[in-house]
Design a protein around this motif. Structure first.
Motif, PDB file in Angstrom:
ATOM      1  N   LEU A   1      41.310  46.217  35.996  1.00  0.00           N
ATOM      2  CA  LEU A   1      41.656  45.476  37.511  1.00  0.00           C
ATOM      3  C   LEU A   1      42.796  46.999  37.144  1.00  0.00           C
ATOM      4  O   LEU A   1      43.132  48.008  38.225  1.00  0.00           O
ATOM      5  CB  LEU A   1      42.607  44.616  37.779  1.00  0.00           C
ATOM      6  CG  LEU A   1      43.335  44.275  38.592  1.00  0.00           C
ATOM      7  CD1 LEU A   1      42.443  45.236  39.753  1.00  0.00           C
ATOM      8  CD2 LEU A   1      43.463  43.042  39.402  1.00  0.00           C
TER       9      LEU A   1
ATOM     10  N   ILE B   1      42.274  50.399  38.127  1.00  0.00           N
ATOM     11  CA  ILE B   1      41.288  50.429  39.117  1.00  0.00           C
ATOM     12  C   ILE B   1      42.858  51.016  40.432  1.00  0.00           C
ATOM     13  O   ILE B   1      42.636  51.937  40.946  1.00  0.00           O
ATOM     14  CB  ILE B   1      40.529  49.626  39.843  1.00  0.00           C
ATOM     15  CG1 ILE B   1      39.229  50.027  38.331  1.00  0.00           C
ATOM     16  CG2 ILE B   1      40.163  50.443  40.823  1.00  0.00           C
ATOM     17  CD1 ILE B   1      38.015  48.546  39.321  1.00  0.00           C
TER      18      ILE B   1
ATOM     19  N   THR C   1      36.028  45.749  48.142  1.00  0.00           N
ATOM     20  CA  THR C   1      35.657  45.568  46.676  1.00  0.00           C
ATOM     21  C   THR C   1      35.191  43.950  46.669  1.00  0.00           C
ATOM     22  O   THR C   1      36.366  43.528  46.906  1.00  0.00           O
ATOM     23  CB  THR C   1      36.033  45.622  45.256  1.00  0.00           C
ATOM     24  OG1 THR C   1      35.334  45.731  44.750  1.00  0.00           O
ATOM     25  CG2 THR C   1      36.719  45.344  44.984  1.00  0.00           C
TER      26      THR C   1
ATOM     27  N   CYS D   1      45.505  45.776  44.513  1.00  0.00           N
ATOM     28  CA  CYS D   1      44.846  45.364  44.557  1.00  0.00           C
ATOM     29  C   CYS D   1      45.303  44.066  45.367  1.00  0.00           C
ATOM     30  O   CYS D   1      46.008  43.265  45.205  1.00  0.00           O
ATOM     31  CB  CYS D   1      44.017  44.563  43.808  1.00  0.00           C
ATOM     32  SG  CYS D   1      42.391  43.508  43.935  1.00  0.00           S
TER      33      CYS D   1
ATOM     34  N   HIS E   1      35.277  49.039  43.398  1.00  0.00           N
ATOM     35  CA  HIS E   1      35.638  48.962  42.306  1.00  0.00           C
ATOM     36  C   HIS E   1      34.618  49.545  41.199  1.00  0.00           C
ATOM     37  O   HIS E   1      35.091  49.861  39.419  1.00  0.00           O
ATOM     38  CB  HIS E   1      34.590  47.246  41.606  1.00  0.00           C
ATOM     39  CG  HIS E   1      33.736  47.352  42.333  1.00  0.00           C
ATOM     40  ND1 HIS E   1      32.863  46.442  43.836  1.00  0.00           N
ATOM     41  CD2 HIS E   1      32.247  48.158  42.132  1.00  0.00           C
ATOM     42  CE1 HIS E   1      32.003  46.426  43.247  1.00  0.00           C
ATOM     43  NE2 HIS E   1      31.541  47.280  42.857  1.00  0.00           N
TER      44      HIS E   1
ATOM     45  N   LYS F   1      31.175  41.381  37.604  1.00  0.00           N
ATOM     46  CA  LYS F   1      31.036  42.218  39.108  1.00  0.00           C
ATOM     47  C   LYS F   1      30.015  41.206  39.359  1.00  0.00           C
ATOM     48  O   LYS F   1      29.973  41.154  40.335  1.00  0.00           O
ATOM     49  CB  LYS F   1      31.362  43.721  38.672  1.00  0.00           C
ATOM     50  CG  LYS F   1      31.074  44.297  40.512  1.00  0.00           C
ATOM     51  CD  LYS F   1      30.696  45.934  39.835  1.00  0.00           C
ATOM     52  CE  LYS F   1      29.926  45.433  40.089  1.00  0.00           C
ATOM     53  NZ  LYS F   1      27.869  46.705  39.722  1.00  0.00           N
TER      54      LYS F   1
ATOM     55  N   SER G   1      34.613  42.183  44.244  1.00  0.00           N
ATOM     56  CA  SER G   1      34.943  42.229  42.626  1.00  0.00           C
ATOM     57  C   SER G   1      35.953  43.542  41.794  1.00  0.00           C
ATOM     58  O   SER G   1      35.365  44.209  42.143  1.00  0.00           O
ATOM     59  CB  SER G   1      33.718  41.314  41.882  1.00  0.00           C
ATOM     60  OG  SER G   1      34.320  41.648  40.263  1.00  0.00           O
ATOM     61  N   PRO G   2      36.883  43.411  42.145  1.00  0.00           N
ATOM     62  CA  PRO G   2      38.100  45.270  41.524  1.00  0.00           C
ATOM     63  C   PRO G   2      37.426  45.189  40.200  1.00  0.00           C
ATOM     64  O   PRO G   2      38.409  46.293  39.693  1.00  0.00           O
ATOM     65  CB  PRO G   2      39.231  44.362  42.109  1.00  0.00           C
ATOM     66  CG  PRO G   2      39.572  43.144  41.853  1.00  0.00           C
ATOM     67  CD  PRO G   2      38.249  42.071  42.331  1.00  0.00           C
ATOM     68  N   VAL G   3      36.870  44.111  39.237  1.00  0.00           N
ATOM     69  CA  VAL G   3      36.484  44.257  37.553  1.00  0.00           C
ATOM     70  C   VAL G   3      35.567  44.909  37.250  1.00  0.00           C
ATOM     71  O   VAL G   3      34.083  43.959  38.155  1.00  0.00           O
ATOM     72  CB  VAL G   3      37.584  43.174  36.896  1.00  0.00           C
ATOM     73  CG1 VAL G   3      38.129  43.304  36.999  1.00  0.00           C
ATOM     74  CG2 VAL G   3      36.552  42.196  37.581  1.00  0.00           C
TER      75      VAL G   3
END
Length: 1431
Positions: free
Chosen positions: A235, A238, A223, A246, A190, A522, A225-227
């Motif tokens: 998201l 990324i 990750t 994701c 992230h 996150k 938390s991808p945000v």
């Protein structure tokens, strides 16, 4: 493997399907899969989710799902903290190492040095077959300015762990090229946004190359938390940056039910510090900061002197914004002081100011020497300003007063004090200074200082460019061991900045406190992941008067996460309740039923019968995936022990309900097992119920009584007597002493016989009987008379000799010498050359004496041992015979052992006056032969028995009769040879042949089935039954020969004897004779004859030639390329495999679930091959079966094989950074050879195995020199030392599996022997034999010294006295009622017992030389040891 990656109680993706109906089944599985306590392992957790704490780990279904997803496309794995993301990355790296070119590397990137260090340690422990390196700023990487330096450092390295920035810089300067990278793992992916180094790697190097159509590395992101923020649109950015999508594992319904480890989210409200006046120290600092003279600032003075255009521009800018280093430092110090007072209270602010100023002034040098990262002028400027700050010297610095704390700090303390025993927690704060001050408060506060064991953790940087801020000059060096102490439980509360939010391996906590608000979504998700113990808490501290407008939005996002999961769970439950499913399969033969409701249970039951293996989870794994129209399908993966043909199955239909999809997959899997023959017609596993394992209903191995009734030993003389009815007369010439005798029989003697007869302790005769020839019937009557004459001459004084045919007839070349009767002595008999008969005294004519010499006069009395009555009255000139009384012994087959009586010095045993003696007409040498006829008949009898056995049951094998004689002679028969040595050889051959046959006959069977089948075939019960059913029992000789009971064998009496008698015999004896005959076949004609012998005794098995079986196994192996990581292994082994798949299989541990199969089947076969090789080597020496047994045990035990596995190694060049120059440039260390031992090539996926490797290597290094010394020069085998290393079984498994792989691939025992030679096993054997090394196990020695007294070992587990703690073992030894000794400091139960037994032997052996008497003079003493050669 990092603990954070194997603990997953909080994970939203549980691993396996479960429902209430299976609860009892799960507990049954646990009971059957108990691991060895001595290994330190624990039973497999019956809970079906990733659980807290150490456990046997296998890749779970969701991890396999993510791995497979990553193999299809670039993905970012989004999973909660502790759910095993790193394990997915390791599986992917293991996969790619076998696929990538040897010139391509894998880069594992993480945002912080601490996280890189942790992940490096995990990866290096998990992947031992290649070189792994960790690069950091401490290596001076930013000053590596030559390609050669980079090439040297990365030589032979396949995996590099470093921060994002290091790889970006290396690629920017062209030292690392994109084409040299096969895979990049972005940990904490992230972070890869904006100008972040990870994002720059992708935008600068990856995307342009991909746009040109050129190959690019694979990408795997990890990750929790991808945000980064609550804005969910980030998201997509990324995903675009990392060219990935994701992915989160599919949530099974059962997994949602098991999500019980989410922390309880709560608020702690506190009263803010608004309106509270600053302390005097803070006020003084404010005044000093506000009154700083900008013109006196050293940087300002420097700019005033610079008249350049650039200098004037900088001056104008500084005058406008007042931003100089000194101004910034004072500003930060002041702001931090104010925040600490606001957050923690007056005491904290004063303490902080005092500490910072004191430390700064202490380490500043006003003479211009640089102490921090600022110039001496700026340092002096700041010091002068800080000296003006009024410090609070009245406060108690060694104790915190509650009244001087903020309400926020007080509420935190109150919350902490409510925790129960076993508590562990983290308090997150934002600033480094806040960490140190809060930790100090809790360590001094009266309510907390004796309750919590505190630690602190802040971010660190080893970059040479990073300056240290004035506000941070508070000591945080004590954090060095905080993480390890927190993991071990030595610390239970840790104060940390956000550095603990992501990645770092820490244990699950009971409570996580956000002392200040999480910065973003996150941060919240990652902090929540730290609180994953059951009934854990996530506490958010919120000010009562705080404006919650922004906070409410973020908090709502957090609540939505919980609500969405709850809503999803309810929807899933509704679907499950509404969908019905029915499907069944019936077995016609038994009417057994498989349906959707019992399939899952059946599958768990089947997996529970697989051979238990430490570090392997034997439960089936289910993966549910989306299908069309909101339907789902499921796949089930069985453990790798199951053949790949039936290891994976999928549901036949798509379902609304995951539960039914899983049932469907289980149904298909179990049905496939049934059709593959792994489940019987009762729909049960084969182990206890199938025809293939001998219809055994209750036990794994056939059971029989220890003593059974069998046929009486066959009397071959009855067969000979029957042949006299219609005889085909045959005669064989027998040579005894200097007499040639013909033995006449109505049957032929098929081979020549040679044996020894023992007249007395000094005299023995060699008897040889030639093969038979025809004999004229006309001479039979005369020959019978000669036989009766010689019998009367030898035995007539003991029993009557009947005038009727005997079963065996003896005839002499000169029959004139065979005249019965006695005659007086005449002068001619005094000639020493005359052969006299037995001498008899006229007063006792029934006693015969053997003539020794004729004496012309009576010898003096003191020269005669037994003078006759009236010896002195007879005239001295009377001639005498010197004679020896005819011995009473009738058994001349056995050597007379020397007695304790000293030989007499008197030369004459008995003398008799010639005038009172008579002489038998038959010369003594013929009488002597007659006395030995019973012993000769015994030898002929056993050979006839062996001949009859060879011509009937074993007619196809054509075995050597002399060896068969030994094989059928039990030790109780007391023959000169018995079956024990042959049985030892045959046992090895039987195991080997059986293993080869069944592993090829049942290619789908796992090791458990194969072992069960082999155990049934080679069990004493099965072999004894084979002996009875084949008729072998009647040929076994168990009774000892007793010559005193012998009587002539008359034909008519033999024909009247019954043939149906019974006797009692040990089933072990029956089984041993079968194995001994197999051993005969091996010695006489090799494996081919052994198989013929086995076919005769075990006709229900299909005994095909070994080469046929081997070729089948060879062609069964697929054609696979050898992974690059295993290429150097062939060099180590000294052999190039034609079928690379065999080498791959041999090196794959059962935990390696991404492989096609594990080494278990090969290990099963290799165990018997290695045993066979060792026994064949021993067979070349003249050793008893006892010696052979002890030597084999010494050479094939798991500890020794594990040790030689650790010894055998290949070397690779490695260059490390030896240090840095004063300006930070890395200094290359010397080129050295990195040792790559055999075990390092083992493919596995178990974090626990990695831990075992580390611990075992430490013990190996500790004891290796002592063990090698004992093996090179020691007088005894190092049993206790090997036990101290505690080498786990999988090390020896590798050796055995490789032996099997080599044999299958080459078809040559010579290739296998070269490997065993390379391991040092055969050289060690030669030293054991050459130097008579003692290989008796100490416990065995002690048992012999104790004689009949019981030996008792009492083992006690105690806390270790070592500084590292842990446990140790103590053992006391008692022999009978006597306490011998107590030994402590043991590392394992077996090791301490071995050490105690060894010490007890020394004590007891010192009592009168018992040890020497028992062990030194035995002809079966052990021998032993040699240098481990690795040519």
């Amino acid at each position: 493997m990092a603990m954070s990656d194997i603990e997953g109680g909080n994970s939203p993706v549980a691993k396996t399907f479960d429902n209430n109906d299976l609860n009892h089944l799960a507990s049954e599985i646990v009971e059957e899969l108990k691991l060895d306590d001595a290994s330190g392992s624990k039973p497999i957790d019956s809970h079906l989710t990733l659980s807290d704490g150490t456990r046997n780990f296998q890749a779970r279904s969701y991890q396999i799902e993510m791995l497979e997803e990553s193999l299809q496309r670039n993905i970012i794995v989004a999973m909660d903290t502790g759910s095993g993301k790193t394990h997915i990355a390791i599986m992917r790296m293991l996969h790619d190492l076998e696929q990538l070119s040897p010139t391509q590397m894998i880069w594992f990137l993480a945002p912080t040095v601490a996280l890189c260090q942790q992940q490096y340690e995990t990866i290096e422990a998990q992947i031992s077959s290649v070189q792994v390196k960790f690069l950091s700023g401490a290596d001076g990487v930013d000053r590596w300015t030559s390609q050669q330096l980079w090439d040297d450092v990365l030589k032979n390295t396949r995996i590099i762990v470093c921060t994002y920035q290091i790889l970006q810089d290396a690629m920017t300067h062209g030292f690392v090229r994109v084409e040299s990278i096969g895979l990049i793992v972005f940990d904490e992916a992230h972070n890869c946004v904006g100008k972040h180094a990870g994002a720059k790697i992708m935008s600068t190097f990856y995307h342009p190359r991909k746009a040109q159509g050129l190959p690019v590395p694979h990408i795997l992101g990890l990750t929790a938390s991808p945000v980064m923020r609550s804005n969910m649109t980030s998201l997509g950015k990324i995903e675009q940056t990392l060219d990935s999508i994701c992915r989160t594992p599919t949530k099974h319904r059962a997994e949602l039910r098991l999500q019980v480890n989410r922390p309880v989210l709560s608020h702690i409200y506190f009263q803010g510090m608004q309106g509270v006046p600053n302390t005097k120290s803070v006020q003084a600092l404010s005044r000093i900061y506000a009154g700083l003279d900008i013109e006196a600032d050293p940087f300002m003075k420097h700019l005033r002197k610079d008249k350049s255009k650039n200098g004037l521009a900088k001056l104008e800018k500084v005058l406008r914004n007042r931003k100089t280093y000194s101004q910034d430092q004072m500003k930060a110090f002041h702001a931090t002081s104010v925040r600490i007072q606001t957050e923690l209270g007056a005491w904290a602010a004063d303490y902080y100011i005092l500490q910072v100023i004191t430390n700064f002034l202490k380490f500043s040098d006003l003479n211009g020497r640089q102490a921090t990262d600022i110039s001496s002028a700026e340092q002096k400027y700041l010091a002068e300003a800080l000296e003006k700050v009024t410090l609070n010297t009245s406060i108690k610095w060694d104790e915190v007063e509650s009244t001087s704390l903020s309400d926020k700090a007080t509420k935190l303390i109150e919350c902490l004090l409510q925790q129960q025993a076993g508590f562990s927690g983290i308090v997150f704060v934002q600033e480094r200074a806040m960490v140190a001050v809060l930790c100090n408060i809790l360590s001094l506060h009266p309510a907390t200082k004796s309750i919590f064991r505190l630690g602190m953790m802040v971010g660190t940087s080893v970059s040479a460019k990073r300056t240290r801020n004035l506000s941070e000059l508070i000591e945080v060096n004590c954090q060095n061991d905080s993480l390890s102490l927190f993991r071990s439980g030595a610390i239970d509360l840790i104060i940390a900045t956000s550095v603990l939010e992501e990645g770092l391996d820490i244990k699950a906590c009971n409570m996580v406190v956000c002392f200040q608000k999480p910065a973003n979504l996150k941060s919240f998700v990652q902090r929540r992941g730290r609180a994953r113990h059951r009934q854990s808490k996530l506490l958010l501290m919120v000010e009562q008067q705080e404006k919650l407008s922004d906070w409410v939005t973020l908090e709502q996002e957090m609540k939505n996460i919980y609500e969405d999961e709850t809503r999803a769970l309810n929807e899933f439950l509704e679907v499950e309740d509404s969908e019905e499913a029915t499907r069944e399969y019936r077995v016609e033969a038994t009417k057994a039923v498989l349906d959707l409701d019992n399939a899952v249970q059946h599958l768990y039951h089947f997996c529970a019968t697989l051979p238990p293996s430490p570090y392997v989870d034997l439960r089936p794994e289910f993966i549910v995936s989306d299908a069309d129209h909101k339907l789902v399908r499921a796949r089930v993966y069985l453990p790798v022990s199951v053949d790949k043909a039936v290891r994976v199955a999928g549901s036949r239909s798509s379902w609304m309900s995951e539960k039914n999809a899983i049932k469907d997959a289980a149904f298909e899997a179990y049905l496939a097992l049934y059709h593959a023959g792994l489940v019987n017609d009762n729909m049960l596993p084969l182990l206890r119920h199938d025809d293939a394992t001998d219809n055994l209903l209750t036990s794994a191995v056939e059971e029989r009584a220890s003593i059974i009734s069998v046929d009486e030993q066959r009397n071959p003389w009855i067969d000979v007597a029957s042949a006299w009815i219609n005889p085909n007369l045959q005669h064989s010439t027998m040579y005894f002493n200097d007499i040639a005798i013909s033995i006449v029989l109505p049957v032929p003697i098929l081979t020549s016989l040679n044996f020894q007869l023992y007249w007395d302790s000094q005299t023995e005769f060699s008897v040889s009987i030639a093969e038979s020839h025809s004999f004229p019937a006309a001479n039979i009557i005369e020959s019978l008379n000669e036989t009766l004459t010689i019998l009367k001459a030898a035995f007539g004084h003991r029993f009557s000799i009947n005038q009727k045919p005997t079963v065996a007839i003896f005839t002499f070349q000169d029959s004139t010498v065979l005249k019965l009767g006695q005659q007086p002595v005449n002068d001619g008999m005094l000639d020493q050359s005359i052969e006299l008969g037995l001498i008899r005294h006229t007063s006792k004519s029934d006693i015969g004496y053997i003539p020794k010499s004729c004496l012309r006069a009576k010898p003096p009395r003191d020269l005669v041992q037994h003078p006759y009555e009236g010896y002195d009255t007879l005239h001295n000139d009377t001639p005498h015979f010197s004679v020896i009384r005819l011995p009473k012994r009738a058994d001349f087959l056995h050597r007379i052992l020397p007695g304790n009586d000293k030989p007499s010095r008197k030369p004459h045993s008995v003398v008799l006056p010639i005038t009172e003696c008579t002489v038998d007409a038959v010369a003594f040498k013929y009488v002597q032969f007659g006395l030995m006829i019973p012993s000769i008949m015994r030898q002929i009898e056993i050979h006839l028995l062996a001949s009859l056995l060879s011509s009937t049951i074993l007619s196809d094998a054509q075995l050597s009769l002399d060896l068969v004689v030994s094989a059928i002679s039990a030790s109780s028969a007391q023959e000169t040879g018995n079956y024990q040595r042959l049985e030892f050889i045959g046992d090895s051959v039987l195991k080997f042949c059986t293993s080869v046959q069944i592993i090829a006959q049942f290619p789908l069977w796992h090791q458990g089935y194969l072992s069960a089948k082999k155990d049934r075939i080679i069990s004493n019960a099965r072999l004894s039954r084979a002996a009875v059913e084949s008729g072998l029992a009647q040929f076994i000789v168990t009774k000892a020969f007793t010559g005193s009971k012998w009587r002539p064998l008359y034909v008519d009496e033999l024909l009247e004897k019954p043939r149906d008698g019974k006797r009692e015999m040990s089933t072990k004896t029956l089984a041993d004779v079968v194995e001994a005959l197999v051993g005969v076949a091996m010695v006489d004609g090799g494996i081919d004859k052994s198989l013929l012998c086995l076919q005769a005794f075990l006709p229900d098995q299909e005994w095909q030639p070994l080469e046929t079986r081997r070729l089948y196994l060879y062609h069964l192996a697929p054609d696979l390329p050898l992974p690059p990581v295993l290429e150097s292994l062939e060099s180590l082994l000294g052999y190039i495999f034609a079928k690379k798949a065999l080498l791959i299989e041999a090196m794959s541990h059962p935990s390696y679930t991404i492989g096609t199969c594990s080494y278990e089947r090969l290990e099963f076969l290799g165990d018997s091959i290695l045993d066979f090789i060792i026994v064949e080597a021993l067979r070349k020496y003249d050793l008893s079966h006892v010696q052979m047994h002890r030597l084999r045990t010494a050479l094939v035990n798991a500890e020794f094989l594990g040790f030689v596995c650790m010894e055998l190694a290949i070397e690779q060049e490695r260059i490390d950074i030896a240090g840095t120059t004063p300006n930070g440039t890395g200094i290359l260390g010397p080129s050295k050879m990195a040792r790559m031992p055999l075990w390092a090539f083992m493919r596995h996926q178990s974090p626990e195995i990695s831990k075992v490797h580390v611990a075992t290597i430490a013990r190996y290094n500790q004891f290796r020199d002592a063990i090698v010394s004992a093996m090179e020069t020691g007088v005894a085998y190092p049993w206790a030392l090997l036990a101290r290393v505690q080498i786990m079984k999988f090390y020896s498994d590798l050796v055995e599996s490789l032996v099997a792989a080599l044999w299958i691939d080459s078809g040559s025992f010579a290739v296998c022997e070269r490997f065993v030679e390379k391991l040092g096993i055969l050289p060690y054997l030669r030293r054991l034999l050459g130097d008579n090394v003692d290989v008796w196990h100490p416990k065995e020695k002690l048992g012999l010294l104790a004689v009949e007294k019981p030996v008792k070992y009492t083992v006690e587990e105690r806390p270790s006295t070592l500084p590292a703690g842990g446990k140790e073992f103590a053992c006391s030894v008692t022999v009978g009622d006597e306490f011998i000794l107590l030994i402590d400091g043991g590392v394992s139960k077996e090791e301490v017992m071995t050490k105690a037994a060894d010490a007890a032997v020394e004590i007891m052996g010192a009592r009168g030389g018992e040890s020497t008497e028992i062990f030194g003079d035995r002809d079966d003493r052990d021998v032993g040891c040699l240098r481990l050669y690795n040519p």
